[in-house]
Design an enzyme around this catalytic site. Sequence first.
Site, PDB file in Angstrom:
ATOM      1  N   GLU A  93     -37.466  42.078   5.435  1.00  0.00           N
ATOM      2  CA  GLU A  93     -37.338  41.418   6.737  1.00  0.00           C
ATOM      3  C   GLU A  93     -37.222  42.425   7.873  1.00  0.00           C
ATOM      4  OE1 GLU A  93     -34.492  38.151   4.640  1.00  0.00           O
ATOM      5  OE2 GLU A  93     -34.135  38.549   6.755  1.00  0.00           O
ATOM      6  N   CYS A 120     -22.327  40.123   2.923  1.00  0.00           N
ATOM      7  CA  CYS A 120     -23.724  40.390   3.260  1.00  0.00           C
ATOM      8  C   CYS A 120     -24.683  39.701   2.297  1.00  0.00           C
ATOM      9  CB  CYS A 120     -23.951  41.902   3.244  1.00  0.00           C
ATOM     10  SG  CYS A 120     -25.636  42.369   3.659  1.00  0.00           S
ATOM     11  N   GLY A 160     -30.810  46.852   3.116  1.00  0.00           N
ATOM     12  CA  GLY A 160     -30.740  48.150   2.447  1.00  0.00           C
ATOM     13  C   GLY A 160     -29.757  49.101   3.092  1.00  0.00           C
ATOM     14  N   GLU A 161     -29.464  50.167   2.364  1.00  0.00           N
ATOM     15  CA  GLU A 161     -28.561  51.210   2.855  1.00  0.00           C
ATOM     16  C   GLU A 161     -29.415  52.462   3.115  1.00  0.00           C
ATOM     17  OE1 GLU A 161     -25.495  51.892   3.961  1.00  0.00           O
ATOM     18  OE2 GLU A 161     -26.254  53.939   4.029  1.00  0.00           O
ATOM     19  N   SER A 192     -27.640  52.872  10.658  1.00  0.00           N
ATOM     20  CA  SER A 192     -26.372  52.245  10.279  1.00  0.00           C
ATOM     21  C   SER A 192     -26.082  52.464   8.804  1.00  0.00           C
ATOM     22  CB  SER A 192     -26.458  50.747  10.587  1.00  0.00           C
ATOM     23  OG  SER A 192     -25.252  50.103  10.272  1.00  0.00           O
ATOM     24  N   SER A 215     -20.559  51.157   9.515  1.00  0.00           N
ATOM     25  CA  SER A 215     -20.033  49.812   9.281  1.00  0.00           C
ATOM     26  C   SER A 215     -18.625  49.948   8.722  1.00  0.00           C
ATOM     27  CB  SER A 215     -20.932  49.071   8.291  1.00  0.00           C
ATOM     28  OG  SER A 215     -22.234  49.006   8.814  1.00  0.00           O
ATOM     29  N   ASN A 291     -21.720  36.663  10.515  1.00  0.00           N
ATOM     30  CA  ASN A 291     -22.732  35.629  10.301  1.00  0.00           C
ATOM     31  C   ASN A 291     -22.421  34.883   9.017  1.00  0.00           C
ATOM     32  OD1 ASN A 291     -24.393  36.270  12.535  1.00  0.00           O
ATOM     33  ND2 ASN A 291     -25.149  38.042  11.412  1.00  0.00           N
TER      34      ASN A 291
HETATM   35  N1  SAH Z   1     -26.425  49.217   4.865  1.00  0.00           N
HETATM   36  C1  SAH Z   1     -26.266  49.541   6.247  1.00  0.00           C
HETATM   37  C2  SAH Z   1     -27.272  48.858   7.161  1.00  0.00           C
HETATM   38  C3  SAH Z   1     -27.610  47.417   6.910  1.00  0.00           C
HETATM   39  S1  SAH Z   1     -26.479  46.192   7.352  1.00  0.00           S
HETATM   40  C4  SAH Z   1     -24.856  49.288   6.691  1.00  0.00           C
HETATM   41  O1  SAH Z   1     -24.061  48.813   5.890  1.00  0.00           O
HETATM   42  O2  SAH Z   1     -24.514  49.620   7.822  1.00  0.00           O
HETATM   43  C5  SAH Z   1     -26.423  46.179   9.119  1.00  0.00           C
HETATM   44  C6  SAH Z   1     -25.083  45.724   9.671  1.00  0.00           C
HETATM   45  O3  SAH Z   1     -24.892  44.304   9.473  1.00  0.00           O
HETATM   46  C7  SAH Z   1     -23.890  46.395   9.008  1.00  0.00           C
HETATM   47  O4  SAH Z   1     -22.939  46.721   9.987  1.00  0.00           O
HETATM   48  C8  SAH Z   1     -23.380  45.298   8.102  1.00  0.00           C
HETATM   49  O5  SAH Z   1     -22.060  45.525   7.696  1.00  0.00           O
HETATM   50  C9  SAH Z   1     -23.588  44.087   8.967  1.00  0.00           C
HETATM   51  N2  SAH Z   1     -23.524  42.812   8.273  1.00  0.00           N
HETATM   52  C10 SAH Z   1     -23.911  42.502   7.023  1.00  0.00           C
HETATM   53  N3  SAH Z   1     -23.657  41.202   6.753  1.00  0.00           N
HETATM   54  C11 SAH Z   1     -23.087  40.684   7.859  1.00  0.00           C
HETATM   55  C12 SAH Z   1     -22.599  39.389   8.190  1.00  0.00           C
HETATM   56  N4  SAH Z   1     -22.631  38.363   7.332  1.00  0.00           N
HETATM   57  N5  SAH Z   1     -22.103  39.227   9.419  1.00  0.00           N
HETATM   58  C13 SAH Z   1     -22.063  40.246  10.313  1.00  0.00           C
HETATM   59  N6  SAH Z   1     -22.509  41.468  10.060  1.00  0.00           N
HETATM   60  C14 SAH Z   1     -23.006  41.705   8.839  1.00  0.00           C
END
Ligand code: SAH
Length: 352
Positions: A93, A120, A160-161, A192, A215, A291
């Site tokens: 996505e 997530c 992804g990370e 991120s 994060s 979210n």
């Molecule tokens: N793996 C990386 C990048 C992808 S996630 C990371 O962890 O930073 C991008 C961002 O969205 C991260 O800050 C993650 O913690 C956040 N995220 C994931 N699920 C979420 C949710 N349900 N609500 C709000 N933020 C969320």
Amino acid sequence: MNRTDILSLSLKELEEKLVALGEKKFRAKQIFQWLHVKRVFDFDKMTDISVQLRHVLSENFCINRLFVHKRLESNIDNTVKYLYRLSDGNYVETVLMEYNYGYSICVSTQVGCKMGCRFCASAIAGYVRNLEPSEILMQIYEAEADRGIRVSGVVLMGIGEPLDNYDNVLKFLGLLSAKEGNNLSLRHVSLSTCGIVPRIYDLAELHLGLTLSVSLHCADNDKRSEIMPVNRTYNIDRLLEACRCYIEKTGRRVTFEYAVIDNVNSSEADADKLAALLRGMNCHVNLIPVNKVKERNYRTARSGVAEFAKRLGRRGINATVRRTLGSDIEAACGQLRRDAAQHGKTEGGAEK
Ligand code: SAH
């Protein structure tokens, strides 16, 4: 014979490949520009290249395109969300957002994710594989072609990370910013991470100029380990130490992402801990309403984010609240791919 993925090659690598095939080195730059500047993804349309060389190219190289499987457009704010199908049938996505200064795009770096953050959706669908540099780059090129625009900012915040696919992400950043090619300054890029500490140190050495976004989501080790398993390997103290090193080495401030979750991380005590942790650091806190993910019960009360921002403010920590874009199309990522992977179709529902 397996053909080489030409869109994952730097200009230097392309030069080497062409020379090995008995071609002139300067041809590489011409081809690189057809791909990355003119965005021509068909060797037969590269008109200043001889027919004979075009033949050599199509025998030895492939152009790794992505297919738009689904496109969701917001009626509120022009946000567009793409579900791309990759050449092996997997999905990723990408979200294109319009701001008053231009377009910003959020790209995925892996098919799925191993990190297992509890809140997530990407974690629920599981990990499949790393994305190739070309597959990260083409999320941008395909969206730009689809809308007839150029993006002015890129965030590596999709599925992804990024630091778990370190080599390919670095190659992607090289292609994105290549002077002879796409030429986007990495000052307009944010990466991120959930906190892969050794890779933060590696990144600090490179002085790429990008913004590191971490994060954090919690300032207490026990609670963070519960919602983010990566904390059991790299705890908050080690993470913050790496961030301080990054700030010192690069002179850039770090952004901390903090999804405000009811009954988990938004009390007065949580604000105390966060403020104590970040005091005096050259950083910025970005608060996000969590979210909804339909498998989980996490939520943010309507007043939760603003209230927590006030709590931090009273403790001398400035925080911004991330603007929500594309709320009508569930623009955060993870859920669409999971639905496509599980049911062979997409459906509405919750976001990331
Ligand atoms: N793996 C990386 C990048 C992808 S996630 C990371 O962890 O930073 C991008 C961002 O969205 C991260 O800050 C993650 O913690 C956040 N995220 C994931 N699920 C979420 C949710 N349900 N609500 C709000 N933020 C969320």
